[in-house]
Write a protein that holds these residues in place. Sequence first.
Motif, PDB file in Angstrom:
ATOM      1  N   VAL A  66       0.829  -1.207   0.000  1.00  0.00           N
ATOM      2  CA  VAL A  66       0.000   0.000   0.000  1.00  0.00           C
ATOM      3  C   VAL A  66       0.868   1.264   0.000  1.00  0.00           C
ATOM      4  CG1 VAL A  66      -0.327   0.161   2.506  1.00  0.00           C
ATOM      5  CG2 VAL A  66      -2.087   1.035   0.962  1.00  0.00           C
ATOM      6  N   LEU A  67       2.031   1.219   0.631  1.00  0.00           N
ATOM      7  CA  LEU A  67       2.928   2.378   0.616  1.00  0.00           C
ATOM      8  C   LEU A  67       3.503   2.618  -0.777  1.00  0.00           C
ATOM      9  CD1 LEU A  67       4.864   2.037   3.996  1.00  0.00           C
ATOM     10  CD2 LEU A  67       2.990   3.588   3.417  1.00  0.00           C
ATOM     11  N   GLY A  68       3.853   1.548  -1.453  1.00  0.00           N
ATOM     12  CA  GLY A  68       4.353   1.685  -2.816  1.00  0.00           C
ATOM     13  C   GLY A  68       3.292   2.240  -3.752  1.00  0.00           C
ATOM     14  N   ALA A  69       2.068   1.762  -3.592  1.00  0.00           N
ATOM     15  CA  ALA A  69       0.973   2.260  -4.430  1.00  0.00           C
ATOM     16  C   ALA A  69       0.697   3.724  -4.135  1.00  0.00           C
ATOM     17  CB  ALA A  69      -0.282   1.416  -4.205  1.00  0.00           C
ATOM     18  N   ALA A  70       0.685   4.091  -2.851  1.00  0.00           N
ATOM     19  CA  ALA A  70       0.434   5.492  -2.478  1.00  0.00           C
ATOM     20  C   ALA A  70       1.541   6.403  -3.012  1.00  0.00           C
ATOM     21  CB  ALA A  70       0.312   5.618  -0.969  1.00  0.00           C
ATOM     22  N   ALA A  71       2.779   5.959  -2.905  1.00  0.00           N
ATOM     23  CA  ALA A  71       3.903   6.749  -3.411  1.00  0.00           C
ATOM     24  C   ALA A  71       3.804   6.921  -4.926  1.00  0.00           C
ATOM     25  CB  ALA A  71       5.225   6.092  -3.041  1.00  0.00           C
ATOM     26  N   ALA A  72       3.447   5.851  -5.617  1.00  0.00           N
ATOM     27  CA  ALA A  72       3.316   5.931  -7.078  1.00  0.00           C
ATOM     28  C   ALA A  72       2.215   6.912  -7.469  1.00  0.00           C
ATOM     29  CB  ALA A  72       3.047   4.548  -7.660  1.00  0.00           C
ATOM     30  N   VAL A  73       1.082   6.869  -6.776  1.00  0.00           N
ATOM     31  CA  VAL A  73      -0.004   7.824  -7.060  1.00  0.00           C
ATOM     32  C   VAL A  73       0.488   9.242  -6.819  1.00  0.00           C
ATOM     33  CG1 VAL A  73      -2.258   8.649  -6.273  1.00  0.00           C
ATOM     34  CG2 VAL A  73      -1.889   6.207  -6.660  1.00  0.00           C
ATOM     35  N   GLY A  74       1.165   9.461  -5.692  1.00  0.00           N
ATOM     36  CA  GLY A  74       1.689  10.789  -5.390  1.00  0.00           C
ATOM     37  C   GLY A  74       2.660  11.285  -6.447  1.00  0.00           C
ATOM     38  N   LEU A  75       3.515  10.405  -6.936  1.00  0.00           N
ATOM     39  CA  LEU A  75       4.477  10.794  -7.967  1.00  0.00           C
ATOM     40  C   LEU A  75       3.805  11.080  -9.305  1.00  0.00           C
ATOM     41  CD1 LEU A  75       7.399   8.415  -7.033  1.00  0.00           C
ATOM     42  CD2 LEU A  75       7.416  10.912  -6.930  1.00  0.00           C
ATOM     43  N   VAL A  76       2.778  10.309  -9.633  1.00  0.00           N
ATOM     44  CA  VAL A  76       2.024  10.600 -10.867  1.00  0.00           C
ATOM     45  C   VAL A  76       1.434  12.003 -10.764  1.00  0.00           C
ATOM     46  CG1 VAL A  76      -0.039  10.019 -12.200  1.00  0.00           C
ATOM     47  CG2 VAL A  76       1.542   8.213 -11.505  1.00  0.00           C
ATOM     48  N   LEU A  77       0.844  12.323  -9.624  1.00  0.00           N
ATOM     49  CA  LEU A  77       0.257  13.656  -9.435  1.00  0.00           C
ATOM     50  C   LEU A  77       1.326  14.744  -9.457  1.00  0.00           C
ATOM     51  CD1 LEU A  77      -2.380  12.818  -6.695  1.00  0.00           C
ATOM     52  CD2 LEU A  77      -2.797  13.255  -9.134  1.00  0.00           C
ATOM     53  N   TYR A  78       2.457  14.495  -8.821  1.00  0.00           N
ATOM     54  CA  TYR A  78       3.560  15.455  -8.793  1.00  0.00           C
ATOM     55  C   TYR A  78       4.020  15.784 -10.216  1.00  0.00           C
ATOM     56  CZ  TYR A  78       8.195  17.401  -7.803  1.00  0.00           C
ATOM     57  OH  TYR A  78       9.303  18.211  -7.759  1.00  0.00           O
ATOM     58  N   PHE A  79       4.278  14.750 -11.002  1.00  0.00           N
ATOM     59  CA  PHE A  79       4.802  14.982 -12.345  1.00  0.00           C
ATOM     60  C   PHE A  79       3.719  15.435 -13.321  1.00  0.00           C
ATOM     61  CE2 PHE A  79       8.354  12.511 -10.585  1.00  0.00           C
ATOM     62  CZ  PHE A  79       9.349  13.460 -10.797  1.00  0.00           C
ATOM     63  N   ALA A  80       2.466  15.087 -13.075  1.00  0.00           N
ATOM     64  CA  ALA A  80       1.378  15.672 -13.871  1.00  0.00           C
ATOM     65  C   ALA A  80       1.337  17.176 -13.612  1.00  0.00           C
ATOM     66  CB  ALA A  80       0.052  15.016 -13.518  1.00  0.00           C
ATOM     67  N   GLY A  81       1.578  17.562 -12.369  1.00  0.00           N
ATOM     68  CA  GLY A  81       1.675  18.989 -12.051  1.00  0.00           C
ATOM     69  C   GLY A  81       2.829  19.651 -12.783  1.00  0.00           C
ATOM     70  N   ALA A  82       3.928  18.920 -12.937  1.00  0.00           N
ATOM     71  CA  ALA A  82       5.059  19.445 -13.691  1.00  0.00           C
ATOM     72  C   ALA A  82       4.688  19.665 -15.157  1.00  0.00           C
ATOM     73  CB  ALA A  82       6.251  18.502 -13.584  1.00  0.00           C
ATOM     74  N   VAL A  83       3.942  18.724 -15.727  1.00  0.00           N
ATOM     75  CA  VAL A  83       3.492  18.876 -17.117  1.00  0.00           C
ATOM     76  C   VAL A  83       2.607  20.119 -17.241  1.00  0.00           C
ATOM     77  CG1 VAL A  83       2.049  17.857 -18.929  1.00  0.00           C
ATOM     78  CG2 VAL A  83       3.682  16.426 -17.692  1.00  0.00           C
ATOM     79  N   VAL A  84       1.676  20.287 -16.318  1.00  0.00           N
ATOM     80  CA  VAL A  84       0.787  21.453 -16.345  1.00  0.00           C
ATOM     81  C   VAL A  84       1.595  22.737 -16.194  1.00  0.00           C
ATOM     82  CG1 VAL A  84      -1.056  22.640 -15.070  1.00  0.00           C
ATOM     83  CG2 VAL A  84      -1.235  20.188 -15.552  1.00  0.00           C
ATOM     84  N   THR A  85       2.589  22.731 -15.317  1.00  0.00           N
ATOM     85  CA  THR A  85       3.431  23.914 -15.118  1.00  0.00           C
ATOM     86  C   THR A  85       4.170  24.266 -16.406  1.00  0.00           C
ATOM     87  OG1 THR A  85       3.683  23.400 -12.775  1.00  0.00           O
ATOM     88  CG2 THR A  85       5.317  24.879 -13.739  1.00  0.00           C
ATOM     89  N   LEU A  98       6.761  14.107 -19.054  1.00  0.00           N
ATOM     90  CA  LEU A  98       5.813  13.071 -19.469  1.00  0.00           C
ATOM     91  C   LEU A  98       6.330  11.673 -19.125  1.00  0.00           C
ATOM     92  CD1 LEU A  98       4.621  14.506 -22.899  1.00  0.00           C
ATOM     93  CD2 LEU A  98       3.267  14.275 -20.807  1.00  0.00           C
ATOM     94  N   VAL A  99       7.617  11.452 -19.358  1.00  0.00           N
ATOM     95  CA  VAL A  99       8.205  10.149 -19.025  1.00  0.00           C
ATOM     96  C   VAL A  99       8.145   9.929 -17.517  1.00  0.00           C
ATOM     97  CG1 VAL A  99      10.381   8.851 -18.958  1.00  0.00           C
ATOM     98  CG2 VAL A  99       9.673  10.000 -21.070  1.00  0.00           C
ATOM     99  N   LEU A 100       8.457  10.990 -16.759  1.00  0.00           N
ATOM    100  CA  LEU A 100       8.424  10.863 -15.304  1.00  0.00           C
ATOM    101  C   LEU A 100       7.007  10.799 -14.748  1.00  0.00           C
ATOM    102  CD1 LEU A 100      11.444  13.135 -14.408  1.00  0.00           C
ATOM    103  CD2 LEU A 100      11.253  10.662 -14.062  1.00  0.00           C
ATOM    104  N   THR A 101       6.022  11.109 -15.546  1.00  0.00           N
ATOM    105  CA  THR A 101       4.631  10.878 -15.156  1.00  0.00           C
ATOM    106  C   THR A 101       4.255   9.425 -15.456  1.00  0.00           C
ATOM    107  OG1 THR A 101       4.072  13.179 -15.649  1.00  0.00           O
ATOM    108  CG2 THR A 101       2.239  11.641 -15.462  1.00  0.00           C
ATOM    109  N   ALA A 102       4.737   8.922 -16.584  1.00  0.00           N
ATOM    110  CA  ALA A 102       4.380   7.563 -16.994  1.00  0.00           C
ATOM    111  C   ALA A 102       5.059   6.486 -16.136  1.00  0.00           C
ATOM    112  CB  ALA A 102       4.745   7.356 -18.465  1.00  0.00           C
ATOM    113  N   LEU A 103       6.301   6.706 -15.749  1.00  0.00           N
ATOM    114  CA  LEU A 103       7.025   5.661 -15.015  1.00  0.00           C
ATOM    115  C   LEU A 103       6.384   5.308 -13.671  1.00  0.00           C
ATOM    116  CD1 LEU A 103      10.739   6.498 -15.886  1.00  0.00           C
ATOM    117  CD2 LEU A 103       9.328   4.619 -16.743  1.00  0.00           C
ATOM    118  N   PRO A 104       5.994   6.276 -12.835  1.00  0.00           N
ATOM    119  CA  PRO A 104       5.310   5.867 -11.607  1.00  0.00           C
ATOM    120  C   PRO A 104       3.930   5.266 -11.872  1.00  0.00           C
ATOM    121  CG  PRO A 104       5.670   8.241 -11.610  1.00  0.00           C
ATOM    122  CD  PRO A 104       6.319   7.680 -12.819  1.00  0.00           C
TER     123      PRO A 104
END
Length: 115
Positions: A66-85, A98-104
């Motif tokens: 569950v920690l790995g899944a939560a971290a992956a979700v957080g990283l997807v959101l973090y890097f999606a924010g980077a794409v928006v920025t 985009l790559v760093l959004t896809a990998l997590p």
Amino acid sequence: MFIGYAVLAVLLALALSASAFMTFTRNPAVAGNMTKLGVPEGWLPWLGTAKVAGALGLLAGLAVPVLGAAAAVGLVLYFAGAVVTHLRAKDYELAPALVLTALPAIALVLRIAAS
């Protein structure tokens, strides 16, 4: 599936750790890019901390799914924010974000499949 998650989690954790270090030390390339995107300098410690938390969470996910899944979700959101920025700043050099959004996202699928 677990081996795939483990390999991806370790590689992502290494990349995130290096990126966090460069963010904390205000590496000129990172700081310059953040300035170009309009990110306030005061955000850098928080952004670096988020990267460290994501790296640690992915590694913790090796033992606690569950920690790995939560971290992956957080990283997807973090890097999606980077794409928006990048898009808001009209900077279309999106490939790294985009790559760093896809990998997590892939790590999340592998972590769920391995459970």
